[in-house]
Scaffold this motif. Structure first.
Motif, PDB file in Angstrom:
ATOM      1  N   PRO A 185       0.802  -1.044   0.012  1.00 14.17           N
ATOM      2  CA  PRO A 185       0.056  -0.041  -0.088  1.00 14.17           C
ATOM      3  C   PRO A 185       0.875   1.348   0.077  1.00 14.17           C
ATOM      4  O   PRO A 185       1.988   1.126   0.590  1.00 14.17           O
ATOM      5  CB  PRO A 185      -1.024  -0.187   1.474  1.00 14.17           C
ATOM      6  N   ARG A 186       0.408   2.246  -0.570  1.00 18.36           N
ATOM      7  CA  ARG A 186       0.862   3.651  -0.441  1.00 18.36           C
ATOM      8  C   ARG A 186       0.180   4.529   0.341  1.00 18.36           C
ATOM      9  O   ARG A 186      -0.690   5.387  -0.310  1.00 18.36           O
ATOM     10  CB  ARG A 186       1.269   4.229  -2.108  1.00 18.36           C
ATOM     11  N   ILE A 187       0.271   4.319   1.648  1.00 19.53           N
ATOM     12  CA  ILE A 187      -0.805   5.294   2.509  1.00 19.53           C
ATOM     13  C   ILE A 187       0.040   6.259   3.325  1.00 19.53           C
ATOM     14  O   ILE A 187       1.402   5.926   3.673  1.00 19.53           O
ATOM     15  CB  ILE A 187      -1.283   4.335   3.638  1.00 19.53           C
ATOM     16  N   GLU A 188      -0.315   7.642   3.164  1.00 16.25           N
ATOM     17  CA  GLU A 188       0.582   8.845   3.756  1.00 16.25           C
ATOM     18  C   GLU A 188       0.670   8.449   5.253  1.00 16.25           C
ATOM     19  O   GLU A 188      -0.371   7.836   6.101  1.00 16.25           O
ATOM     20  CB  GLU A 188       0.065  10.009   3.252  1.00 16.25           C
ATOM     21  N   GLY A 189       1.559   9.212   6.096  1.00 13.69           N
ATOM     22  CA  GLY A 189       1.578   9.218   7.231  1.00 13.69           C
ATOM     23  C   GLY A 189       1.875   7.802   7.947  1.00 13.69           C
ATOM     24  O   GLY A 189       2.634   7.097   7.290  1.00 13.69           O
ATOM     25  N   LEU A 190       1.116   7.439   9.011  1.00 14.97           N
ATOM     26  CA  LEU A 190       1.623   6.188   9.677  1.00 14.97           C
ATOM     27  C   LEU A 190       0.650   5.367   9.795  1.00 14.97           C
ATOM     28  O   LEU A 190       0.795   4.115  10.457  1.00 14.97           O
ATOM     29  CB  LEU A 190       2.030   6.787  11.279  1.00 14.97           C
ATOM     30  N   ASP A 191      -0.421   5.614   8.984  1.00 14.22           N
ATOM     31  CA  ASP A 191      -1.484   4.475   8.891  1.00 14.22           C
ATOM     32  C   ASP A 191      -1.116   3.234   7.966  1.00 14.22           C
ATOM     33  O   ASP A 191      -0.417   3.425   6.976  1.00 14.22           O
ATOM     34  CB  ASP A 191      -2.798   5.105   8.381  1.00 14.22           C
ATOM     35  N   TYR A 192      -1.814   2.124   8.226  1.00 11.80           N
ATOM     36  CA  TYR A 192      -1.812   0.908   7.352  1.00 11.80           C
ATOM     37  C   TYR A 192      -2.851   0.756   6.521  1.00 11.80           C
ATOM     38  O   TYR A 192      -3.894   1.328   6.947  1.00 11.80           O
ATOM     39  CB  TYR A 192      -1.659  -0.151   8.432  1.00 11.80           C
ATOM     40  N   SER A 193      -2.738  -0.290   5.499  1.00  3.46           N
ATOM     41  CA  SER A 193      -3.667  -0.902   4.919  1.00  3.46           C
ATOM     42  C   SER A 193      -3.285  -2.188   4.172  1.00  3.46           C
ATOM     43  O   SER A 193      -2.191  -2.293   3.922  1.00  3.46           O
ATOM     44  CB  SER A 193      -3.954   0.219   3.504  1.00  3.46           C
ATOM     45  N   PHE A 194      -4.309  -3.154   4.335  1.00  8.25           N
ATOM     46  CA  PHE A 194      -3.910  -4.555   3.961  1.00  8.25           C
ATOM     47  C   PHE A 194      -4.919  -5.137   2.952  1.00  8.25           C
ATOM     48  O   PHE A 194      -4.773  -6.336   2.634  1.00  8.25           O
ATOM     49  CB  PHE A 194      -3.626  -5.582   5.154  1.00  8.25           C
ATOM     50  N   SER A 195      -5.822  -4.547   2.657  1.00  7.40           N
ATOM     51  CA  SER A 195      -6.816  -5.030   1.635  1.00  7.40           C
ATOM     52  C   SER A 195      -6.250  -5.271   0.483  1.00  7.40           C
ATOM     53  O   SER A 195      -6.580  -6.428  -0.413  1.00  7.40           O
ATOM     54  CB  SER A 195      -8.086  -4.082   1.670  1.00  7.40           C
ATOM     55  N   GLY A 196      -5.445  -4.378   0.152  1.00 12.59           N
ATOM     56  CA  GLY A 196      -4.815  -4.293  -1.293  1.00 12.59           C
ATOM     57  C   GLY A 196      -3.719  -5.684  -1.474  1.00 12.59           C
ATOM     58  O   GLY A 196      -3.789  -6.380  -2.548  1.00 12.59           O
ATOM     59  N   LEU A 197      -3.062  -5.811  -0.411  1.00 12.37           N
ATOM     60  CA  LEU A 197      -2.235  -6.993  -0.199  1.00 12.37           C
ATOM     61  C   LEU A 197      -2.952  -8.193  -0.519  1.00 12.37           C
ATOM     62  O   LEU A 197      -2.629  -9.313  -0.992  1.00 12.37           O
ATOM     63  CB  LEU A 197      -1.387  -6.981   1.015  1.00 12.37           C
ATOM     64  N   LYS A 198      -4.131  -8.677   0.262  1.00 13.37           N
ATOM     65  CA  LYS A 198      -5.042  -9.649   0.305  1.00 13.37           C
ATOM     66  C   LYS A 198      -5.597  -9.833  -1.142  1.00 13.37           C
ATOM     67  O   LYS A 198      -5.587 -11.024  -1.842  1.00 13.37           O
ATOM     68  CB  LYS A 198      -6.248  -9.447   1.347  1.00 13.37           C
ATOM     69  N   THR A 199      -5.964  -8.765  -1.758  1.00  8.47           N
ATOM     70  CA  THR A 199      -6.448  -8.878  -3.177  1.00  8.47           C
ATOM     71  C   THR A 199      -5.123  -9.337  -4.216  1.00  8.47           C
ATOM     72  O   THR A 199      -5.518 -10.187  -4.804  1.00  8.47           O
ATOM     73  CB  THR A 199      -6.973  -7.683  -3.804  1.00  8.47           C
ATOM     74  N   SER A 200      -4.274  -8.718  -4.145  1.00  8.94           N
ATOM     75  CA  SER A 200      -3.017  -9.132  -4.735  1.00  8.94           C
ATOM     76  C   SER A 200      -2.693 -10.384  -4.406  1.00  8.94           C
ATOM     77  O   SER A 200      -2.297 -11.461  -5.685  1.00  8.94           O
ATOM     78  CB  SER A 200      -1.782  -8.177  -4.342  1.00  8.94           C
ATOM     79  N   PHE A 201      -2.683 -11.028  -3.506  1.00  8.37           N
ATOM     80  CA  PHE A 201      -2.201 -12.330  -3.112  1.00  8.37           C
ATOM     81  C   PHE A 201      -3.178 -13.328  -3.692  1.00  8.37           C
ATOM     82  O   PHE A 201      -2.984 -14.457  -4.383  1.00  8.37           O
ATOM     83  CB  PHE A 201      -2.474 -12.681  -1.430  1.00  8.37           C
ATOM     84  N   LEU A 202      -4.594 -13.209  -3.794  1.00  6.80           N
ATOM     85  CA  LEU A 202      -5.711 -13.791  -4.203  1.00  6.80           C
ATOM     86  C   LEU A 202      -5.734 -13.813  -5.685  1.00  6.80           C
ATOM     87  O   LEU A 202      -5.796 -15.072  -6.329  1.00  6.80           O
ATOM     88  CB  LEU A 202      -7.133 -13.139  -3.906  1.00  6.80           C
ATOM     89  N   TYR A 203      -5.385 -12.794  -6.573  1.00  5.42           N
ATOM     90  CA  TYR A 203      -5.374 -12.766  -7.766  1.00  5.42           C
ATOM     91  C   TYR A 203      -3.748 -13.531  -8.311  1.00  5.42           C
ATOM     92  O   TYR A 203      -3.972 -13.979  -9.333  1.00  5.42           O
ATOM     93  CB  TYR A 203      -4.963 -11.427  -8.190  1.00  5.42           C
ATOM     94  N   THR A 204      -2.739 -13.625  -7.607  1.00  7.07           N
ATOM     95  CA  THR A 204      -1.686 -14.300  -7.654  1.00  7.07           C
ATOM     96  C   THR A 204      -1.933 -15.844  -7.702  1.00  7.07           C
ATOM     97  O   THR A 204      -1.444 -16.572  -8.873  1.00  7.07           O
ATOM     98  CB  THR A 204      -0.547 -13.967  -6.835  1.00  7.07           C
ATOM     99  N   LEU A 205      -2.770 -16.256  -6.770  1.00  6.69           N
ATOM    100  CA  LEU A 205      -3.227 -17.799  -6.941  1.00  6.69           C
ATOM    101  C   LEU A 205      -4.249 -17.885  -8.108  1.00  6.69           C
ATOM    102  O   LEU A 205      -3.679 -19.278  -8.502  1.00  6.69           O
ATOM    103  CB  LEU A 205      -3.916 -17.981  -5.321  1.00  6.69           C
ATOM    104  N   ARG A 206      -5.084 -17.178  -8.368  1.00  7.42           N
ATOM    105  CA  ARG A 206      -5.928 -17.476  -9.272  1.00  7.42           C
ATOM    106  C   ARG A 206      -5.160 -17.672 -10.605  1.00  7.42           C
ATOM    107  O   ARG A 206      -5.456 -18.605 -11.514  1.00  7.42           O
ATOM    108  CB  ARG A 206      -6.969 -16.421  -9.384  1.00  7.42           C
ATOM    109  N   ASP A 207      -4.582 -16.858 -10.941  1.00  5.34           N
ATOM    110  CA  ASP A 207      -3.804 -16.597 -12.122  1.00  5.34           C
ATOM    111  C   ASP A 207      -2.645 -18.053 -12.296  1.00  5.34           C
ATOM    112  O   ASP A 207      -2.442 -18.684 -13.300  1.00  5.34           O
ATOM    113  CB  ASP A 207      -2.788 -15.579 -12.353  1.00  5.34           C
ATOM    114  N   ARG A 208      -1.982 -18.092 -11.385  1.00 11.80           N
ATOM    115  CA  ARG A 208      -1.198 -19.375 -11.337  1.00 11.80           C
ATOM    116  C   ARG A 208      -1.825 -20.780 -11.040  1.00 11.80           C
ATOM    117  O   ARG A 208      -1.284 -21.813 -11.743  1.00 11.80           O
ATOM    118  CB  ARG A 208       0.034 -19.114 -10.050  1.00 11.80           C
ATOM    119  N   VAL A 209      -2.887 -20.879 -10.457  1.00 15.92           N
ATOM    120  CA  VAL A 209      -3.586 -22.126 -10.352  1.00 15.92           C
ATOM    121  C   VAL A 209      -4.221 -22.448 -11.631  1.00 15.92           C
ATOM    122  O   VAL A 209      -4.327 -23.642 -12.166  1.00 15.92           O
ATOM    123  CB  VAL A 209      -4.515 -22.065  -9.373  1.00 15.92           C
TER     124      VAL A 209
END
Length: 360
Positions: free
Chosen positions: A205-229
Motif C-alpha cells: 500500500p501507499r498510505i501517507e503518514g503512519l496509517d496501514y492498509s492490508f486490503s490491497g495485499l489480500k487482493t494481490s495475493f488472491l489474484y496471484t493464486l488465481r492466475d497461477r492455479v
C-alpha cells in the motif's frame, strides 16, 4: 502496600483468569475453544456458550494455583471491550456477581491497553525487561493494527492505525484461500521458515503518514493464486512454503516500515510489540534486526502474553486500581468501546480510526 488483582478475560474465544500481586504474576489460566477450528473462524454464539461453561472452573483454578482466597482479592479487573458482545457479557456478568458476593471493587479494562501493558508483568522467578516511558508499541492482532505512543500506563495516543483490514486478518484470510487450517497465522509462520521470502512479490500500500492498509495485499495475493492455479492446478501445493514466506515477508516489511517512520518522527527509541501477531517469528526477528540497526531498545512479549490472557487484564487493572478508577454495577460490555467518558481520554490522530484505546 501489596495489591492483589483477579483478572478476567473473555473478549473472544479464550476464557482466562489470572491473579497478580502488584506486578508479579501468580497464576494465569486459559481455556481455549477447539470447537471453532472446523468452521475456519470464531462463531460468536458458540464462543459465548463455551465461556459460560469455562469461566467458573477457570477462575477457581487461577485462585487455587495462586494460593489466594477470594477474600484476599483487592479488586476484580475484567475486559469491558472491544470484543464479541456475547463473550464479553459472560466475563462482565461474572465479575459483577463475584463483586457483589465478595464485596470486592471492580475495575474495567480496555483489551487493547491490556496487551500493551503486558510488558510490565513480572514472573515469580524473574523480573522481565520493561520499556521506559515514553515508548512506542506496535499492537498487531487479528482485529487491530496500531502504532501507539505510550506516555504512561494511563496515557496512550494512537498515532497510526489500519484504515481497512488488520495484519492478523490478512494472515488468516490468505491462509484460508491456500487451504491451510485455522488459525492460519501460526501455520504460515511455520511454513515460511522453509520457503523463499523473495519468491513472489505482492502489492504494497501507499498510505501517507503512519496509517496501514492490508486490503490491497489480500487482493494481490488472491489474484496471484488465481492466475497461477489456472496454469498449474498443483501450484499452491508445490509452492506453499514460498507463498507463506513471501506473504509473511511482505506483511512484516509493511509493519516495520511505518514503525521506523514513527520512531524517526517522535524520536522515541524504546520500541515494543504486542498482540497475537507479536508471536510471529518473522516480526520478532524483524524488529530485533531493526533495533540493532537503529539503536532501539526492543521489547518482545513472552509468548504466553501474546494471545488473549487475563494476566494482561490484571496488570492494566492494577494501574487503574492505584489511580482510583472503579466500575459500577451498571457497566455494560462494549464491542467497539468508542464512546467512553470516565478517566483520561486518549488522543486519536487518525480520523479513520474505528476503535480507540480510551478507558471508560
Amino acid at each position: 502496600m501489596d495489591i492483589t488483582i483477579l483478572g478476567i478475560e473473555s473478549s473472544c474465544d479464550d476464557t482466562s483468569a489470572a491473579v497478580l500481586r502488584n506486578n508479579v504474576l501468580l497464576s494465569n489460566v486459559i481455556a481455549s475453544q477447539a470447537v471453532h477450528v472446523k468452521y475456519g473462524g470464531v462463531i460468536p454464539e458458540l464462543a459465548s456458550r463455551a465461556h459460560q461453561q469455562n469461566i467458573v472452573p477457570v477462575v477457581d483454578t487461577a485462585l487455587r494455583e495462586a494460593g489466594v482466597g477470594i477474600g484476599d482479592v483487592d479488586a476484580i479487573a475484567f475486559t469491558r471491550g472491544p470484543g464479541l458482545v456475547g463473550s464479553l457479557l459472560v466475563g462482565v456478568s461474572f465479575a459483577k456477581g463475584l463483586s457483589i458476593a465478595g464485596n470486592i471493587p471492580m475495575v474495567e479494562v480496555n483489551h487493547l491497553q491490556g496487551h500493551i501493558l503486558s510488558h510490565f508483568i513480572d514472573l515469580p522467578d524473574r523480573t522481565l525487561p520493561h520499556p521506559e516511558f515514553p515508548f512506542l508499541c506496535l499492537l498487531v492482532s487479528g482485529g487491530h493494527t496500531q502504532i501507539v505512543r505510550v506516555d504512561s500506563p494511563l496515557a496512550m495516543e494512537i498515532i497510526g492505525t489500519t484504515i481497512d483490514d488488520a495484519a492478523g486478518e490478512a494472515f488468516d484470510k490468505c491462509a484460508k484461500v491456500m487451504g491451510l487450517p485455522y488459525p492460519g497465522g501460526p501455520v504460515i509462520d511455520r511454513l515460511a521458515k522453509e520457503g523463499d521470502p523473495e519468491a513472489f512479490r505482492f502489492a504494497r500500500p501507499r498510505i501517507e503518514g503512519l496509517d496501514y492498509s492490508f486490503s490491497g495485499l489480500k487482493t494481490s495475493f488472491l489474484y496471484t493464486l488465481r492466475d497461477r492455479v489456472a496454469a498449474d492446478p498443483e501450484f499452491i501445493e508445490r509452492r506453499k512454503a514460498d507463498l507463506c514466506a513471501s506473504l509473511q515477508h511482505t506483511i512484516v516489511s509493511i509493519l516495520l516500515d511505518k514503525l521506523v517512520k514513527a520512531s524517526k518522527q517522535t524520536g522515541i527509541r524504546d520500541i515494543a510489540i504486542a498482540g497475537g501477531v507479536s508471536a510471529n517469528s518473522g516480526l520478532r526477528d524483524g524488529i530485533v534486526a531493526e533495533g540493532r540497526k537503529r539503536g532501539w531498545r526492543t521489547f518482545l512479549p513472552e509468548f504466553k502474553f501474546t494471545t488473549d490472557n487475563a494476566a494482561m487484564i490484571a496488570m492494566a487493572g492494577c494501574y487503574r486500581y492505584r489511580n482510583g478508577e472503579f466500575s459500577t454495577l451498571d457497566v455494560a460490555p462494549e464491542a467497539r468501546l468508542e464512546e467512553l467518558s470516565q478517566g483520561e481520554k486518549l488522543k486519536v490522530k487518525s480520523e479513520k480510526l474505528k476503535v480507540n484505546l480510551s478507558p471508560k
